[in-house]
Design a protein around this motif. Sequence first.
Motif, PDB file in Angstrom:
ATOM      1  N   ILE A  61       0.833  -1.205   0.000  1.00  0.00           N
ATOM      2  CA  ILE A  61       0.000   0.000   0.000  1.00  0.00           C
ATOM      3  C   ILE A  61       0.870   1.257   0.000  1.00  0.00           C
ATOM      4  O   ILE A  61       0.571   2.244  -0.675  1.00  0.00           O
ATOM      5  CB  ILE A  61      -0.938  -0.004   1.224  1.00  0.00           C
ATOM      6  CG1 ILE A  61      -1.959  -1.137   1.100  1.00  0.00           C
ATOM      7  CG2 ILE A  61      -1.652   1.332   1.379  1.00  0.00           C
ATOM      8  CD1 ILE A  61      -2.746  -1.387   2.379  1.00  0.00           C
ATOM      9  N   LEU A  62       1.963   1.200   0.762  1.00  0.00           N
ATOM     10  CA  LEU A  62       2.840   2.369   0.878  1.00  0.00           C
ATOM     11  C   LEU A  62       3.874   2.455  -0.240  1.00  0.00           C
ATOM     12  O   LEU A  62       4.684   3.383  -0.270  1.00  0.00           O
ATOM     13  CB  LEU A  62       3.542   2.348   2.239  1.00  0.00           C
ATOM     14  CG  LEU A  62       2.626   2.532   3.461  1.00  0.00           C
ATOM     15  CD1 LEU A  62       3.423   2.354   4.757  1.00  0.00           C
ATOM     16  CD2 LEU A  62       1.951   3.897   3.444  1.00  0.00           C
ATOM     17  N   GLY A  63       3.852   1.468  -1.142  1.00  0.00           N
ATOM     18  CA  GLY A  63       4.709   1.549  -2.321  1.00  0.00           C
ATOM     19  C   GLY A  63       6.068   0.901  -2.193  1.00  0.00           C
ATOM     20  O   GLY A  63       6.991   1.241  -2.946  1.00  0.00           O
ATOM     21  N   TYR A  64       6.209  -0.043  -1.279  1.00  0.00           N
ATOM     22  CA  TYR A  64       7.490  -0.727  -1.100  1.00  0.00           C
ATOM     23  C   TYR A  64       7.400  -2.144  -1.660  1.00  0.00           C
ATOM     24  O   TYR A  64       6.385  -2.829  -1.517  1.00  0.00           O
ATOM     25  CB  TYR A  64       7.866  -0.778   0.380  1.00  0.00           C
ATOM     26  CG  TYR A  64       8.025   0.589   1.011  1.00  0.00           C
ATOM     27  CD1 TYR A  64       9.193   1.327   0.825  1.00  0.00           C
ATOM     28  CD2 TYR A  64       7.002   1.146   1.779  1.00  0.00           C
ATOM     29  CE1 TYR A  64       9.331   2.589   1.393  1.00  0.00           C
ATOM     30  CE2 TYR A  64       7.132   2.402   2.354  1.00  0.00           C
ATOM     31  CZ  TYR A  64       8.297   3.119   2.161  1.00  0.00           C
ATOM     32  OH  TYR A  64       8.429   4.358   2.716  1.00  0.00           O
ATOM     33  N   LYS A  65       8.502  -2.600  -2.259  1.00  0.00           N
ATOM     34  CA  LYS A  65       8.508  -3.909  -2.917  1.00  0.00           C
ATOM     35  C   LYS A  65       9.274  -4.980  -2.154  1.00  0.00           C
ATOM     36  O   LYS A  65       9.092  -6.169  -2.395  1.00  0.00           O
ATOM     37  CB  LYS A  65       9.110  -3.779  -4.323  1.00  0.00           C
ATOM     38  CG  LYS A  65       8.289  -2.901  -5.256  1.00  0.00           C
ATOM     39  CD  LYS A  65       8.919  -2.822  -6.637  1.00  0.00           C
ATOM     40  CE  LYS A  65       8.081  -1.958  -7.580  1.00  0.00           C
ATOM     41  NZ  LYS A  65       8.688  -1.864  -8.936  1.00  0.00           N
ATOM     42  N   ASN A  66      10.161  -4.583  -1.256  1.00  0.00           N
ATOM     43  CA  ASN A  66      11.018  -5.553  -0.565  1.00  0.00           C
ATOM     44  C   ASN A  66      10.741  -5.617   0.934  1.00  0.00           C
ATOM     45  O   ASN A  66      11.646  -5.785   1.732  1.00  0.00           O
ATOM     46  CB  ASN A  66      12.483  -5.197  -0.810  1.00  0.00           C
ATOM     47  CG  ASN A  66      12.856  -5.253  -2.275  1.00  0.00           C
ATOM     48  OD1 ASN A  66      12.521  -6.213  -2.957  1.00  0.00           O
ATOM     49  ND2 ASN A  66      13.525  -4.206  -2.767  1.00  0.00           N
ATOM     50  N   GLY A  67       9.495  -5.462   1.282  1.00  0.00           N
ATOM     51  CA  GLY A  67       9.117  -5.482   2.687  1.00  0.00           C
ATOM     52  C   GLY A  67       8.935  -4.077   3.230  1.00  0.00           C
ATOM     53  O   GLY A  67       9.310  -3.078   2.600  1.00  0.00           O
TER      54      GLY A  67
ATOM     55  N   LEU B  54      -2.324   4.799   7.620  1.00  0.00           N
ATOM     56  CA  LEU B  54      -2.771   4.494   6.259  1.00  0.00           C
ATOM     57  C   LEU B  54      -3.888   5.424   5.812  1.00  0.00           C
ATOM     58  O   LEU B  54      -4.529   5.173   4.788  1.00  0.00           O
ATOM     59  CB  LEU B  54      -3.237   3.039   6.170  1.00  0.00           C
ATOM     60  CG  LEU B  54      -2.140   1.982   6.256  1.00  0.00           C
ATOM     61  CD1 LEU B  54      -2.688   0.617   5.917  1.00  0.00           C
ATOM     62  CD2 LEU B  54      -0.963   2.327   5.350  1.00  0.00           C
ATOM     63  N   GLY B  55      -4.146   6.439   6.570  1.00  0.00           N
ATOM     64  CA  GLY B  55      -5.162   7.418   6.201  1.00  0.00           C
ATOM     65  C   GLY B  55      -4.929   8.681   6.988  1.00  0.00           C
ATOM     66  O   GLY B  55      -4.129   8.718   7.914  1.00  0.00           O
ATOM     67  N   GLU B  56      -5.644   9.695   6.590  1.00  0.00           N
ATOM     68  CA  GLU B  56      -5.511  10.980   7.277  1.00  0.00           C
ATOM     69  C   GLU B  56      -6.044  10.864   8.694  1.00  0.00           C
ATOM     70  O   GLU B  56      -7.152  10.361   8.924  1.00  0.00           O
ATOM     71  CB  GLU B  56      -6.293  12.057   6.522  1.00  0.00           C
ATOM     72  CG  GLU B  56      -6.106  13.456   7.054  1.00  0.00           C
ATOM     73  CD  GLU B  56      -4.724  14.013   6.761  1.00  0.00           C
ATOM     74  OE1 GLU B  56      -4.287  14.907   7.504  1.00  0.00           O
ATOM     75  OE2 GLU B  56      -4.083  13.545   5.802  1.00  0.00           O
ATOM     76  N   ASN B  57      -5.247  11.318   9.640  1.00  0.00           N
ATOM     77  CA  ASN B  57      -5.699  11.353  11.030  1.00  0.00           C
ATOM     78  C   ASN B  57      -6.456  12.662  11.240  1.00  0.00           C
ATOM     79  O   ASN B  57      -5.868  13.722  11.416  1.00  0.00           O
ATOM     80  CB  ASN B  57      -4.492  11.275  11.973  1.00  0.00           C
ATOM     81  CG  ASN B  57      -4.924  11.185  13.433  1.00  0.00           C
ATOM     82  OD1 ASN B  57      -6.107  11.178  13.740  1.00  0.00           O
ATOM     83  ND2 ASN B  57      -3.950  11.125  14.320  1.00  0.00           N
ATOM     84  N   HIS B  58      -7.795  12.572  11.173  1.00  0.00           N
ATOM     85  CA  HIS B  58      -8.606  13.787  11.189  1.00  0.00           C
ATOM     86  C   HIS B  58      -8.706  14.411  12.574  1.00  0.00           C
ATOM     87  O   HIS B  58      -9.034  15.585  12.694  1.00  0.00           O
ATOM     88  CB  HIS B  58     -10.013  13.474  10.669  1.00  0.00           C
ATOM     89  CG  HIS B  58     -10.029  12.940   9.277  1.00  0.00           C
ATOM     90  ND1 HIS B  58      -9.685  13.708   8.183  1.00  0.00           N
ATOM     91  CD2 HIS B  58     -10.322  11.703   8.779  1.00  0.00           C
ATOM     92  CE1 HIS B  58      -9.786  12.977   7.073  1.00  0.00           C
ATOM     93  NE2 HIS B  58     -10.165  11.758   7.418  1.00  0.00           N
ATOM     94  N   VAL B  59      -8.448  13.632  13.595  1.00  0.00           N
ATOM     95  CA  VAL B  59      -8.658  14.126  14.954  1.00  0.00           C
ATOM     96  C   VAL B  59      -7.332  14.179  15.692  1.00  0.00           C
ATOM     97  O   VAL B  59      -6.594  13.194  15.746  1.00  0.00           O
ATOM     98  CB  VAL B  59      -9.644  13.234  15.740  1.00  0.00           C
ATOM     99  CG1 VAL B  59      -9.862  13.798  17.142  1.00  0.00           C
ATOM    100  CG2 VAL B  59     -10.962  13.106  14.992  1.00  0.00           C
TER     101      VAL B  59
END
Length: 584
Positions: free
Chosen positions: A278-284, A294-299
């Motif tokens: 999800i974060l765009g890494y291929k080797n772990g 993994l998302g905006e922390n709105h609070v």
Amino acid sequence: MNTEWSLDVLYKGYDDPAYQQDLVNLDTLINKLHTFAENVGKNSDKDTVLEYIALTEEFSLLVTKLYSYTELRESTDTTNSETTSYLNRIQSKISATSKDSAKIDKYVANLSNLDDIVASDESLKEYTFFFNELKDRASHTLSDDVEEVIAKLNLSAGSAWSSLQQYLTSTVEVDYNGEKTTLSGIRNLAYSKDKEVRKAAYEAEIACYDKIKDAVSFSLNNIKSQVNTIAELRGYESPLAMTLKQASMSRETLDAMLTAMREYMPKFHEYLKRKATILGYKNGLPWYELFAPLGENHVEYTTESAKEYLLKHFRNFADDLADMVEDAFDNSWIDFFPRKGKVGGAFCANLPFIKQSRVLTNFDGAFGDVVTLAHELGHAYHGLQIQGHRPLNLDYSMPVAETASTFNENVIMDAAIHEANGTDKLVLIENQLQDTTQIICDIYSRFLFESAVFERRKNEFLFSDDLEKIMLDAQKQAFGDSLEEDTLHPYMWINKGHYYSESLSFYNFPYAFGGLFARGLYTMYQQEGKDFVPKYRALLKATTVSSVEDVAKMAGIDTTKPDFWRQSLQSYANEIDEFLALTK
């Protein structure tokens, strides 16, 4: 609301006449203990046992009050020389009683009619478990003179090395963005929503350890060497065997739990690999991305909004828990924010003799900090349940110590997940999986690391380079190929104070025990509702007067078989499957 705790309920300062008088009272009690030791056995066996309990209760309460106050002062300002002086003074006084205490303990424990004496007196029956533990400890107690030497030497050995680690990690300056910050402050940035901040903070943290790693390695080596020696002298197979005995927990329980954890680790690796994708890494997943949101922390939470959130959800579970949380916020039980000289991390110190607790955090406003508060206030709730016990029945063992704290986490996280939708729900599920992965994979790596250090320290001195390699190997075993190998954390042994207690080893597996045990108990609560709460309170109360296995039996759980642990882990595996489905 005060953001720093108040200790005035104990003493108003070192110049408080009550503090100075209690130091004098401690000397008086030490003399009484010495006189009792010299004359032990001259009265009837029952009178001896009754006097032993009365004197030990009085001594325990006074020492706990003095030591708690001074140690709590130290935790918020490790640079205060007056605090260090008083702490050393109290430790020295306590160590002076070791010879007398060993003599008295052995005499009482070896009374042939001790069980009959205890059974014949109502005031002693409450201490049945205490006396059983006393008899077991007596079989590992050394001669009076040797016990005295161990206690006195510890002041300039294990205890001193522990203080060094605490001082260095709380005062080391971290260079970040052209400014100086603390280790606690830089580690909090692991939760930043900015990838570049997380990476830069990790690099700054790693770099700062160069300043202290050699000194801290000496601390670790000498503490572990001391524990190895004492375990051998006392006739234990290993420091782990000694720890399990102190914890009133069987090796069968530990092995059953570790077996189940190893079986389910590949499932946690699936979660980490998906997060990496999800974060765009291929080797772990890089180490510095373990806590990446993994998302905006709105609070962003203030201390006031954190209080409101916790009260809202704890009130649904039990009024006495919510009332206690309100007391903690309103009556200065909590020291919230990081500052130079304050120790990192978070902890709760139970003070059942005054029916309160004190909580230390390094609050930064993230939802994870609210969960940390819930965790530590769970310890305080545990303290609430045991405060009706007699003074010598107030200590619960390491494994059950994390039960109420992790149960609280389940209450808060479950409520938050159920209230959320869409991306917010995914973020919360992932937050819970972050924490669970820590108590499964990371805790397992810590267990492997400490086991290896104890074993190798028997025959060699482990320099920082050696410790780094052991830590990396442990992380590879625990995390498999789910993490990026080049960004593992070779210095995790420096910042974890759990490794640096000369009296408490292997403070790692109790987190896994607490997490999985609490998860099982929370599942019961979900099934039984409010009817479960009285059972839960009774179980917590029993933790100071029962073995781990007997406490679990109160809830119909057999901890010596992997099945219970598998059930708890399966509930997390189901959550991982939900996460994988949501992120497909």
